[in-house]
Scaffold this active site. Structure first.
Site, mmCIF file in Angstrom:
data_model
loop_
_atom_site.group_PDB
_atom_site.id
_atom_site.type_symbol
_atom_site.label_atom_id
_atom_site.label_comp_id
_atom_site.label_asym_id
_atom_site.label_seq_id
_atom_site.Cartn_x
_atom_site.Cartn_y
_atom_site.Cartn_z
ATOM 1 C CB CYS A 115 41.800 25.841 56.870
ATOM 2 S SG CYS A 115 40.699 24.424 56.966
ATOM 3 C CG PHE A 276 37.160 32.486 37.429
ATOM 4 C CD1 PHE A 276 38.479 32.789 37.725
ATOM 5 C CD2 PHE A 276 36.765 31.151 37.403
ATOM 6 C CE1 PHE A 276 39.392 31.783 37.985
ATOM 7 C CE2 PHE A 276 37.681 30.138 37.657
ATOM 8 C CZ PHE A 276 39.010 30.457 37.952
ATOM 9 C CG ASN A 277 31.266 38.519 39.561
ATOM 10 O OD1 ASN A 277 31.542 39.341 38.690
ATOM 11 N ND2 ASN A 277 30.222 38.654 40.369
ATOM 12 N NE ARG A 278 39.311 36.911 38.795
ATOM 13 C CZ ARG A 278 40.335 36.118 38.505
ATOM 14 N NH1 ARG A 278 41.010 36.298 37.380
ATOM 15 N NH2 ARG A 278 40.676 35.146 39.328
ATOM 16 N N GLY A 279 33.818 41.484 37.311
ATOM 17 C CA GLY A 279 33.204 42.703 36.817
ATOM 18 C C GLY A 279 32.865 42.732 35.351
ATOM 19 C CB THR A 280 34.436 42.169 32.308
ATOM 20 O OG1 THR A 280 35.469 41.228 32.631
ATOM 21 C CG2 THR A 280 34.920 43.577 32.628
ATOM 22 N NE ARG A 281 34.064 36.685 29.124
ATOM 23 C CZ ARG A 281 34.889 36.582 28.084
ATOM 24 N NH1 ARG A 281 35.773 35.590 28.043
ATOM 25 N NH2 ARG A 281 34.844 37.459 27.104
#
Length: 292
Positions: A115, A276-281
């Protein structure tokens, strides 16, 4: 060399011991920062890129806005009991009049690898007014809209492009990363369909990785970072959005979820917060109009 630590590990499965072998762990050591002779902060970090870390942290705290304000960073006072130099104490000299000592005398800032604002009394105390505000220059049904515009295809390429440069993660599996991408547009004011990776930094603390990237950009004279995207390996916290705002970064993309407060701050500061940018969505939580 202190970025990694060698150790022995015994591996087990459901049947018992498999083997014993050498393994690499991410290094983690304290860094004490003294401003003009006064103790300012102690942070746990992965050694390396420490000048960038200090510069980015001072920018994030609203103390400096330009690399020229940092006159000297001296590591000569970090000495272990056996007399060897450990480089864990940094004496920083700032341009006279750069920071308000009285404002920080009542604050004891301790930042851990988990933190970055653990020593701050309240959220209001860490909110800073950025020297590089992100301009909202249009209106939509959802409210103010800001440039630059970028295709979703370009944003989806960022995690893999950054992962390919995460050398320390590859050897330890135990560090976060931050990558700064420059948007490439065909013409002024156009839509960016590609993003060039210009810097990647790794650290056991995700906030440290961001400070190192921003500190690098400060040294390079690149601020404000109005045509960039900041990609991070973990979640998007309030603090990371705040750091992006202080550097004028209009888009923050994370592979995991943002916090509610991070999204609120993104809306307030004109920052597109992506999770949640993990390459497909990906999910865009604030100022989604930038993504086309």
């Amino acid at each position: 060399m202190r970025r990694t630590v060698r150790t022995r590990v015994r591996r087990f499965d459901e049947t018992g011991l498999i083997d014993a072998r050498a393994d690499s762990l991410a290094g983690e050591e304290p860094l004490e920062v003294r401003l003009d002779g006064e103790q300012f902060t102690v942070t746990m970090r992965t050694p390396g890129d420490d000048v960038e870390l200090i510069a980015g942290f001072l920018l994030s705290e609203g103390i400096v806005t330009d690399w020229k304000q940092i006159l000297r960073v001296d590591f000569s006072t970090g000495i272990d009991p056996d007399g060897t130099r450990n480089l864990n104490v940094a004496r920083v000299s700032l341009e006279p009049g750069t920071w308000d000592r009285e404002r920080y005398q009542a604050r004891q800032i301790y930042t851990s690898s988990a933190c970055g604002i653990c020593g701050t009394a309240s959220i209001e105390a860490v909110q800073r007014t950025s020297t590089y505000p992100i301009v909202l220059d249009a209106m939509s049904d959802d409210g103010p809209v800001a440039s630059p515009a970028v295709t979703s295809r370009a944003v989806l390429t960022l995690p893999d492009a950054m992962r390919a440069e995460q050398k320390l993660f590859g050897s330890t599996g135990g560090v976060h990363a931050a990558g700064l991408f420059r948007l490439e547009r065909d013409d002024a004011g156009g839509i960016a369909d590609t993003a060039e990776l210009v810097a990647v930094r790794e650290d056991v603390g995700r906030h440290n990785a961001v400070d190192k990237v921003i500190g690098w950009a400060l040294q390079e004279g690149m601020l404000p970072l109005s045509d960039t995207i900041l990609q991070v390996s973990g979640r998007a916290s309030f603090e990371l959005v705040q750091k992006a705002a202080m550097a004028g970064i209009p888009v923050l993309s994370a592979v995991s979820a943002p916090s509610g407060l991070a999204v609120d701050l993104g809306r307030e500061q004109g920052i597109t917060v992506i999770g949640f940018n993990r390459g497909t969505r990906l999910n865009a939580y604030s100022h989604h109009e930038r993504i086309v």
